[in-house]
Design an enzyme around this catalytic site. Structure first.
Site, PDB file in Angstrom:
ATOM      1  N   TYR A  35      -8.563 -39.567  -1.778  1.00 36.69           N
ATOM      2  CA  TYR A  35      -7.910 -39.735  -0.567  1.00 36.69           C
ATOM      3  C   TYR A  35      -9.224 -40.795   0.108  1.00 36.69           C
ATOM      4  O   TYR A  35      -8.509 -41.040   0.910  1.00 36.69           O
ATOM      5  CB  TYR A  35      -7.136 -38.849  -0.157  1.00 36.69           C
ATOM      6  N   THR A 112     -17.171 -32.454   0.156  1.00 39.13           N
ATOM      7  CA  THR A 112     -17.993 -31.448   1.001  1.00 39.13           C
ATOM      8  C   THR A 112     -17.551 -30.266   1.236  1.00 39.13           C
ATOM      9  O   THR A 112     -17.581 -30.255   3.049  1.00 39.13           O
ATOM     10  CB  THR A 112     -18.596 -32.155   1.316  1.00 39.13           C
ATOM     11  N   ARG A 182     -13.715 -42.240   7.646  1.00 38.10           N
ATOM     12  CA  ARG A 182     -12.957 -41.903   8.981  1.00 38.10           C
ATOM     13  C   ARG A 182     -11.517 -42.568   8.982  1.00 38.10           C
ATOM     14  O   ARG A 182     -11.089 -43.079   8.712  1.00 38.10           O
ATOM     15  CB  ARG A 182     -13.588 -42.798  10.151  1.00 38.10           C
ATOM     16  N   LYS A 234     -20.950 -38.329  12.543  1.00 38.05           N
ATOM     17  CA  LYS A 234     -19.569 -37.999  11.862  1.00 38.05           C
ATOM     18  C   LYS A 234     -19.429 -36.638  12.145  1.00 38.05           C
ATOM     19  O   LYS A 234     -18.042 -36.224  12.495  1.00 38.05           O
ATOM     20  CB  LYS A 234     -19.821 -38.329  10.422  1.00 38.05           C
ATOM     21  N   ARG A 241     -14.104 -32.780  19.168  1.00 37.79           N
ATOM     22  CA  ARG A 241     -12.489 -33.130  19.196  1.00 37.79           C
ATOM     23  C   ARG A 241     -12.341 -31.195  19.055  1.00 37.79           C
ATOM     24  O   ARG A 241     -11.195 -30.998  20.046  1.00 37.79           O
ATOM     25  CB  ARG A 241     -11.748 -33.732  17.914  1.00 37.79           C
ATOM     26  N   CYS A 288     -10.674 -31.933   7.808  1.00 42.72           N
ATOM     27  CA  CYS A 288     -11.817 -32.429   9.042  1.00 42.72           C
ATOM     28  C   CYS A 288     -12.152 -31.090  10.082  1.00 42.72           C
ATOM     29  O   CYS A 288     -13.875 -30.838  10.107  1.00 42.72           O
ATOM     30  CB  CYS A 288     -11.683 -33.670   9.606  1.00 42.72           C
ATOM     31  N   LYS A 291     -14.261 -27.591   9.456  1.00 48.68           N
ATOM     32  CA  LYS A 291     -15.454 -28.316   8.275  1.00 48.68           C
ATOM     33  C   LYS A 291     -16.396 -29.154   8.898  1.00 48.68           C
ATOM     34  O   LYS A 291     -17.817 -28.279   8.675  1.00 48.68           O
ATOM     35  CB  LYS A 291     -15.329 -28.833   7.319  1.00 48.68           C
ATOM     36  N   ARG A 358      -3.421 -28.582   4.090  1.00 45.33           N
ATOM     37  CA  ARG A 358      -5.167 -28.034   3.973  1.00 45.33           C
ATOM     38  C   ARG A 358      -5.684 -27.027   5.434  1.00 45.33           C
ATOM     39  O   ARG A 358      -5.363 -27.370   6.378  1.00 45.33           O
ATOM     40  CB  ARG A 358      -5.645 -29.563   3.847  1.00 45.33           C
ATOM     41  N   ARG A 435       3.703 -24.520  19.164  1.00 43.49           N
ATOM     42  CA  ARG A 435       2.929 -25.983  20.457  1.00 43.49           C
ATOM     43  C   ARG A 435       4.193 -25.952  21.705  1.00 43.49           C
ATOM     44  O   ARG A 435       4.417 -24.889  21.973  1.00 43.49           O
ATOM     45  CB  ARG A 435       3.812 -27.293  19.280  1.00 43.49           C
TER      46      ARG A 435
HETATM   47  N1  SAJ Z   1      -4.885 -30.158  17.253  1.00 44.41           N
HETATM   48  C1  SAJ Z   1      -4.891 -29.348  18.430  1.00 44.41           C
HETATM   49  N2  SAJ Z   1      -4.656 -30.476  19.769  1.00 44.41           N
HETATM   50  C2  SAJ Z   1      -4.887 -31.738  19.626  1.00 44.41           C
HETATM   51  C3  SAJ Z   1      -5.490 -31.799  18.714  1.00 44.41           C
HETATM   52  C4  SAJ Z   1      -5.434 -32.097  16.778  1.00 44.41           C
HETATM   53  O1  SAJ Z   1      -4.179 -28.713  18.461  1.00 44.41           O
HETATM   54  O2  SAJ Z   1      -5.000 -31.575  20.982  1.00 44.41           O
HETATM   55  C5  SAJ Z   1      -4.506 -29.716  16.493  1.00 44.41           C
HETATM   56  C6  SAJ Z   1      -3.791 -29.862  14.763  1.00 44.41           C
HETATM   57  O3  SAJ Z   1      -2.543 -29.550  15.291  1.00 44.41           O
HETATM   58  C7  SAJ Z   1      -3.946 -30.353  13.652  1.00 44.41           C
HETATM   59  C8  SAJ Z   1      -5.773 -30.243  13.849  1.00 44.41           C
HETATM   60  O4  SAJ Z   1      -5.866 -29.685  14.894  1.00 44.41           O
HETATM   61  O5  SAJ Z   1      -4.130 -29.444  13.318  1.00 44.41           O
HETATM   62  C9  SAJ Z   1      -6.124 -31.400  13.336  1.00 44.41           C
HETATM   63  O6  SAJ Z   1      -5.341 -32.785  13.617  1.00 44.41           O
HETATM   64  P1  SAJ Z   1      -5.788 -33.969  14.347  1.00 44.41           P
HETATM   65  O7  SAJ Z   1      -5.102 -35.633  15.551  1.00 44.41           O
HETATM   66  O8  SAJ Z   1      -7.533 -34.381  14.412  1.00 44.41           O
HETATM   67  O9  SAJ Z   1      -5.654 -34.387  12.646  1.00 44.41           O
HETATM   68  P2  SAJ Z   1      -7.006 -34.722  11.519  1.00 44.41           P
HETATM   69  O10 SAJ Z   1      -7.648 -33.546  10.824  1.00 44.41           O
HETATM   70  O11 SAJ Z   1      -6.384 -35.629  10.557  1.00 44.41           O
HETATM   71  O12 SAJ Z   1      -8.203 -35.226  12.189  1.00 44.41           O
HETATM   72  C10 SAJ Z   1      -9.028 -36.824  11.797  1.00 44.41           C
HETATM   73  C11 SAJ Z   1      -9.807 -37.153  11.961  1.00 44.41           C
HETATM   74  N3  SAJ Z   1     -10.437 -37.852  11.430  1.00 44.41           N
HETATM   75  C12 SAJ Z   1     -11.592 -37.976  10.295  1.00 44.41           C
HETATM   76  O13 SAJ Z   1     -11.859 -37.675  10.517  1.00 44.41           O
HETATM   77  C13 SAJ Z   1     -12.007 -39.981   9.794  1.00 44.41           C
HETATM   78  C14 SAJ Z   1     -10.847 -36.895  13.686  1.00 44.41           C
HETATM   79  O14 SAJ Z   1     -12.289 -37.323  13.563  1.00 44.41           O
HETATM   80  C15 SAJ Z   1      -9.404 -37.510  14.207  1.00 44.41           C
HETATM   81  O15 SAJ Z   1      -9.746 -37.600  15.730  1.00 44.41           O
HETATM   82  C16 SAJ Z   1      -7.953 -37.692  14.008  1.00 44.41           C
HETATM   83  O16 SAJ Z   1      -7.530 -37.700  12.814  1.00 44.41           O
HETATM   84  C17 SAJ Z   1      -7.064 -38.346  14.594  1.00 44.41           C
HETATM   85  O17 SAJ Z   1      -7.185 -39.008  15.604  1.00 44.41           O
HETATM   86  O18 SAJ Z   1      -5.896 -38.330  14.545  1.00 44.41           O
END
Ligand code: SAJ
Length: 455
Positions: A35, A112, A182, A234, A241, A288, A291, A358, A435
């Site tokens: 992806y 990775t 990203r 990265k 976050r 992300c 890991k 995942r 949630r």
């Molecule tokens: N989550 C919480 N509380 C929050 C935000 C997220 O519990 O305030 C949970 C979500 O439910 C989920 C997990 O964290 O289970 C990850 O959520 P995510 O919004 O971070 O989504 P991801 O995992 O797709 O993160 C990606 C990451 N992008 C890359 O690695 C390039 C992250 O760096 C981005 O910040 C995020 O997307 C984004 O902002 O959408």
């Protein structure tokens, strides 16, 4: 035709012809058509490069050569762009590493993953890809690692393998940089083109060459730096976050203990300047966040190994088990033991309105409920199957005769559930919200026992 075109247009036509001729000779190979790799291969092909994509999965190669995308889920524009570059012949896929022998640019974009038990990265795919690239590397080529790696990987693993296999000197006889992706599922192409990007070369020449290459497909800012800094940036941006989410979860647990509502606390805290308290919840999933924090910690291990980052992971990983304890507590208040109870799990995707499961916190919750002797029934409008768990696609069937409904994923569908209908179908009216989907007051007014993360 050329003679009559005004000078300016003539100049443009000449530049375009030069560009097509020179670019046509520019061969770019992408190793790993997942992806991340497939969108980047498609964009470089669209930009005029002669692109070959390499993958170890023959079925995937076959699909791509037919112009079909192996990526599930909705990815705007990817399907049509893939079809057009494959039919124009600017993108071909193969399982062979031969094309690297003529490649001017080689992008390595393999997964990775992280071994949570040994707390070490699984680098098998990376090592194998780097080795195969080294064995076929052309003098003067530019190699770019797009995979997210632990700080120090370029120096300790990538350079030694490439030099040993190719017999060439990194930074001199071939150039090398890392430009971590990203991507976000659902916005693969958009992110690739529009997000800013860090480009870290092992020397100045490598950094500049990589920046020049990405200018063909990236509209966002391209920030030059060194390879180690790029590796740290990265993994740090995701660890950042994850720590923010862990903080929100810690405040949620505190609010539960003292009977406050964490969402009201969060709203008012964020009224204060420079505050951005994240959302607490059922846990942190995805490819992300869970890991990258460990990759960062692994890369920084030593005298002062990161403690806050590891603790944040521990807090976030504890949330699904906490949710199962809230189910036990709520059922007890309703006079029902958890053992033998039918518990409806709403959502198994790690993110709302996604089919991606995942590292979803739902898997930990389901296991914890089974350990308690409950019978979990999983519903999810987007997910068809997950690690062998049967997904009930009818919400009514999932809820019928249930003793407890526990929400893990805030899919849009769940925001419109009618509580009267829910109560009619359930055997025991118990709601546990992982949630912030259900209204606590409304649930009590309708005769439900309610628990919620942070509420
Ligand atoms: N989550 C919480 N509380 C929050 C935000 C997220 O519990 O305030 C949970 C979500 O439910 C989920 C997990 O964290 O289970 C990850 O959520 P995510 O919004 O971070 O989504 P991801 O995992 O797709 O993160 C990606 C990451 N992008 C890359 O690695 C390039 C992250 O760096 C981005 O910040 C995020 O997307 C984004 O902002 O959408």
């Amino acid at each position: 035709m050329l003679a009559c075109a005004p000078y300016k247009e003539l100049k443009l036509i000449c530049i375009r012809i030069y560009w097509v001729i020179t670019m046509k000779q520019k061969k770019l190979v992408v190793v790993g058509l997942g992806y991340v790799g497939l969108p980047v291969a498609v964009k470089f092909a669209e930009a005029g490069f002669d692109v070959v994509g390499i993958d170890i999965i023959p079925e995937k190669v076959e699909m791509i050569n037919k112009g079909e995308s192996p990526i599930k889920g909705k990815e705007p524009k990817l399907d049509e762009l893939l079809k057009s570059v494959v039919s124009s012949g600017t993108l071909k896929a193969t399982t062979s590493y031969e094309p690297i022998r003529e490649a001017d640019y080689v992008l390595i974009v393999v997964q990775t993953p992280f071994n949570m038990l040994s707390k070490e990265p699984y680098y098998q795919a990376l090592r194998s890809a780097v080795r195969s690239v080294g064995q076929n590397l052309k003098r003067g080529a530019l190699v770019i690692i797009e995979s997210t790696v632990a700080p120090g990987t370029m120096n300790k693993i990538v350079i030694p393998i490439l030099e040993a296999e190719s017999g060439l000197k990194a930074g001199k006889e071939f150039l090398l940089a890392t430009a971590p992706e990203r991507v976000m599922p659902g916005k693969l192409l958009w992110n690739l083109v529009n997000l800013d990007r860090v480009v870290g070369g092992i020397n100045e020449e490598s950094t500049q060459a990589a920046i020049e290459l990405y200018k063909h497909i990236v509209k966002g800012e391209l920030y030059p730096t060194d390879a180690l800094t790029a590796e740290i940036v990265k993994t740090t941006e995701n660890a950042y976050r994850d720590v923010q989410i862990a903080f929100a979860n810690e405040i949620a647990l505190l609010c539960e203990n003292v009977g406050a509502d964490v969402y009201q606390v969060r709203e008012l805290v964020n009224k204060s300047p420079y505050r951005n308290m994240h959302l607490p919840g059922a846990g942190v999933g995805g490819h992300c966040l869970p890991k990258d924090s460990w990759l960062l910690a692994f890369g920084a291990r030593g005298a002062n190994s990161p403690r806050l980052i590891a603790l944040a992971r521990e807090i976030n990983d504890s949330m699904p088990r906490h949710l199962s304890d809230l189910c036990v507590e709520a059922l007890k208040e309703a006079g029902v033991g958890i053992y033998g109870a039918k518990v409806t799990v709403l959502g198994i995707a790690y993110l709302e309105n996604s089919d991606d499961t995942r590292n979803s916190p739902a898997f930990t919750l389901i296991k914890a409920l089974e350990v308690y002797g409950a019978h979990p029934i999983v519903h999810d409008p987007f997910v068809e199957e997950a690690n062998g768990i049967v997904i009930e696609k009818s919400l009514d069937n999932a809820i019928r005769d249930s003793d407890c409904v526990v929400l893990v994923t805030a899919h849009d569908d769940y925001h419109n559930v009618d509580l009267d209908h829910l109560k009619k179908l359930m055997r025991t009216p118990v709601i546990v919200d992982g949630r912030k989907v259900f209204d606590k007051k409304e649930c009590y007014a309708k005769g439900f026992v309610f628990r919620g993360i942070g509420r």
